[in-house]
Design a protein around this motif. Structure first.
Motif, mmCIF file in Angstrom:
data_model
loop_
_atom_site.group_PDB
_atom_site.id
_atom_site.type_symbol
_atom_site.label_atom_id
_atom_site.label_comp_id
_atom_site.label_asym_id
_atom_site.label_seq_id
_atom_site.Cartn_x
_atom_site.Cartn_y
_atom_site.Cartn_z
ATOM 1 N N MET A 198 0.839 -1.171 0.000
ATOM 2 C CA MET A 198 0.000 0.000 0.000
ATOM 3 C C MET A 198 0.891 1.243 0.000
ATOM 4 S SD MET A 198 -3.236 0.852 2.356
ATOM 5 C CE MET A 198 -2.594 1.537 3.835
ATOM 6 N N GLU A 199 0.598 2.151 -0.874
ATOM 7 C CA GLU A 199 1.402 3.347 -1.034
ATOM 8 C C GLU A 199 0.764 4.503 -0.265
ATOM 9 O OE1 GLU A 199 2.306 6.455 -4.587
ATOM 10 O OE2 GLU A 199 2.234 4.340 -5.095
ATOM 11 N N THR A 200 1.568 5.160 0.563
ATOM 12 C CA THR A 200 1.093 6.301 1.325
ATOM 13 C C THR A 200 1.760 7.555 0.796
ATOM 14 O OG1 THR A 200 0.878 4.900 3.271
ATOM 15 C CG2 THR A 200 0.823 7.265 3.614
ATOM 16 N N SER A 201 0.962 8.531 0.469
ATOM 17 C CA SER A 201 1.458 9.781 -0.075
ATOM 18 C C SER A 201 2.080 10.635 1.032
ATOM 19 C CB SER A 201 0.313 10.533 -0.738
ATOM 20 O OG SER A 201 0.703 11.814 -1.111
ATOM 21 N N ILE A 202 3.063 11.443 0.661
ATOM 22 C CA ILE A 202 3.694 12.346 1.620
ATOM 23 C C ILE A 202 2.695 13.395 2.092
ATOM 24 C CG2 ILE A 202 4.629 13.907 -0.120
ATOM 25 C CD1 ILE A 202 6.465 12.886 3.045
ATOM 26 N N ILE A 203 1.738 13.762 1.241
ATOM 27 C CA ILE A 203 0.707 14.720 1.627
ATOM 28 C C ILE A 203 -0.172 14.125 2.726
ATOM 29 C CG2 ILE A 203 -1.327 15.974 0.810
ATOM 30 C CD1 ILE A 203 0.045 16.240 -1.881
ATOM 31 N N ALA A 204 -0.491 12.847 2.607
ATOM 32 C CA ALA A 204 -1.310 12.191 3.623
ATOM 33 C C ALA A 204 -0.557 12.095 4.951
ATOM 34 C CB ALA A 204 -1.729 10.809 3.154
ATOM 35 N N ILE A 205 0.722 11.838 4.900
ATOM 36 C CA ILE A 205 1.527 11.766 6.130
ATOM 37 C C ILE A 205 1.585 13.132 6.811
ATOM 38 C CG2 ILE A 205 3.842 11.349 7.046
ATOM 39 C CD1 ILE A 205 4.133 9.196 4.848
ATOM 40 N N ILE A 206 1.783 14.185 6.048
ATOM 41 C CA ILE A 206 1.783 15.541 6.606
ATOM 42 C C ILE A 206 0.408 15.863 7.181
ATOM 43 C CG2 ILE A 206 1.968 17.990 6.005
ATOM 44 C CD1 ILE A 206 4.132 17.150 3.977
ATOM 45 N N GLY A 207 -0.651 15.419 6.495
ATOM 46 C CA GLY A 207 -2.003 15.623 6.990
ATOM 47 C C GLY A 207 -2.244 14.924 8.314
ATOM 48 N N ILE A 209 -7.142 20.557 12.691
ATOM 49 C CA ILE A 209 -7.816 19.297 12.377
ATOM 50 C C ILE A 209 -8.411 19.352 10.971
ATOM 51 C CG2 ILE A 209 -9.849 17.901 12.946
ATOM 52 C CD1 ILE A 209 -9.186 18.378 15.901
ATOM 53 N N CYS A 210 -9.053 20.457 10.632
ATOM 54 C CA CYS A 210 -9.652 20.588 9.300
ATOM 55 C C CYS A 210 -8.593 20.571 8.200
ATOM 56 C CB CYS A 210 -10.477 21.861 9.215
ATOM 57 S SG CYS A 210 -11.982 21.807 10.201
ATOM 58 N N ILE A 211 -7.486 21.273 8.416
ATOM 59 C CA ILE A 211 -6.402 21.270 7.425
ATOM 60 C C ILE A 211 -5.824 19.863 7.291
ATOM 61 C CG2 ILE A 211 -4.061 22.115 6.954
ATOM 62 C CD1 ILE A 211 -4.928 24.779 8.232
ATOM 63 N N GLY A 212 -5.621 19.186 8.414
ATOM 64 C CA GLY A 212 -5.096 17.828 8.384
ATOM 65 C C GLY A 212 -6.013 16.869 7.651
ATOM 66 N N LEU A 213 -7.304 16.958 7.924
ATOM 67 C CA LEU A 213 -8.260 16.095 7.233
ATOM 68 C C LEU A 213 -8.298 16.385 5.734
ATOM 69 C CD1 LEU A 213 -11.253 15.948 9.733
ATOM 70 C CD2 LEU A 213 -9.651 14.119 9.133
ATOM 71 N N PHE A 214 -8.206 17.655 5.369
ATOM 72 C CA PHE A 214 -8.174 18.020 3.955
ATOM 73 C C PHE A 214 -6.958 17.421 3.263
ATOM 74 C CE2 PHE A 214 -6.747 20.947 0.604
ATOM 75 C CZ PHE A 214 -7.826 20.828 -0.267
ATOM 76 N N LEU A 215 -5.793 17.492 3.918
ATOM 77 C CA LEU A 215 -4.588 16.919 3.320
ATOM 78 C C LEU A 215 -4.650 15.400 3.253
ATOM 79 C CD1 LEU A 215 -1.791 19.180 4.856
ATOM 80 C CD2 LEU A 215 -2.677 19.189 2.519
ATOM 81 N N ILE A 216 -5.253 14.767 4.243
ATOM 82 C CA ILE A 216 -5.410 13.311 4.208
ATOM 83 C C ILE A 216 -6.295 12.911 3.036
ATOM 84 C CG2 ILE A 216 -6.398 11.333 5.430
ATOM 85 C CD1 ILE A 216 -5.466 12.702 8.044
ATOM 86 N N ILE A 217 -7.405 13.620 2.868
ATOM 87 C CA ILE A 217 -8.299 13.324 1.747
ATOM 88 C C ILE A 217 -7.612 13.610 0.423
ATOM 89 C CG2 ILE A 217 -10.446 14.048 0.620
ATOM 90 C CD1 ILE A 217 -11.582 14.452 3.471
ATOM 91 N N LEU A 218 -6.872 14.705 0.357
ATOM 92 C CA LEU A 218 -6.171 15.071 -0.877
ATOM 93 C C LEU A 218 -5.102 14.043 -1.239
ATOM 94 C CD1 LEU A 218 -6.054 17.438 -2.917
ATOM 95 C CD2 LEU A 218 -4.183 18.348 -1.574
ATOM 96 N N GLY A 219 -4.463 13.462 -0.241
ATOM 97 C CA GLY A 219 -3.406 12.493 -0.487
ATOM 98 C C GLY A 219 -3.861 11.049 -0.555
ATOM 99 N N SER A 220 -5.170 10.837 -0.497
ATOM 100 C CA SER A 220 -5.649 9.445 -0.518
ATOM 101 C C SER A 220 -5.473 8.825 -1.900
ATOM 102 C CB SER A 220 -7.104 9.379 -0.088
ATOM 103 O OG SER A 220 -7.929 9.954 -1.069
ATOM 104 N N PRO A 221 -5.143 7.544 -1.963
ATOM 105 C CA PRO A 221 -4.902 6.896 -3.253
ATOM 106 C C PRO A 221 -6.166 6.718 -4.081
ATOM 107 C CG PRO A 221 -4.459 5.386 -1.436
ATOM 108 C CD PRO A 221 -4.819 6.703 -0.840
ATOM 109 N N GLN A 222 -7.349 6.812 -3.500
ATOM 110 C CA GLN A 222 -8.587 6.654 -4.254
ATOM 111 C C GLN A 222 -8.838 7.809 -5.192
ATOM 112 O OE1 GLN A 222 -8.510 6.223 -0.907
ATOM 113 N NE2 GLN A 222 -8.826 4.022 -0.744
ATOM 114 N N LEU A 223 -8.222 8.955 -4.935
ATOM 115 C CA LEU A 223 -8.440 10.136 -5.768
ATOM 116 C C LEU A 223 -7.530 10.169 -6.994
ATOM 117 C CD1 LEU A 223 -8.951 12.896 -3.066
ATOM 118 C CD2 LEU A 223 -10.677 11.735 -4.422
ATOM 119 N N ARG A 224 -6.597 9.245 -7.078
ATOM 120 C CA ARG A 224 -5.654 9.257 -8.203
ATOM 121 C C ARG A 224 -6.205 8.524 -9.374
ATOM 122 N NH1 ARG A 224 -0.460 7.808 -4.723
ATOM 123 N NH2 ARG A 224 -0.738 9.488 -3.278
#
Length: 65
Positions: A1-10, A50-65
């Motif tokens: 499973m690949e984890t994006s750096i954006i998701a980790i920062i989120g 929390i909102c910024i973190g959740l936004f980055l987690i969603i932005l970095g999720s692999p389902q959006l690619r």
């Protein structure tokens, strides 16, 4: 499973926000960081983080690619 750096920062920003919201009154270092302001200001900053973190987690999720 690949984890994006954006998701980790989120995740990190989300955890900072969660700690700020829940432990803002008791942790001395947070009191110094926020300039010993009211608890409502600390909760507001925590919710913003929390909102910024959740936004980055969603932005970095692999389902959006």
């Amino acid at each position: 499973m690949e984890t994006s750096i954006i998701a980790i920062i989120g995740i990190i920003i989300f955890l900072i926000g969660a700690l700020t919201t829940t432990l803002g009154r008791t942790l001395t270092i947070l009191r110094f960081f926020f300039g010993d302001r009211s608890i409502f200001t600390q909760i507001s900053w925590g919710i913003i983080f929390i909102c910024i973190g959740l936004f980055l987690i969603i932005l970095g999720s692999p389902q959006l690619r």
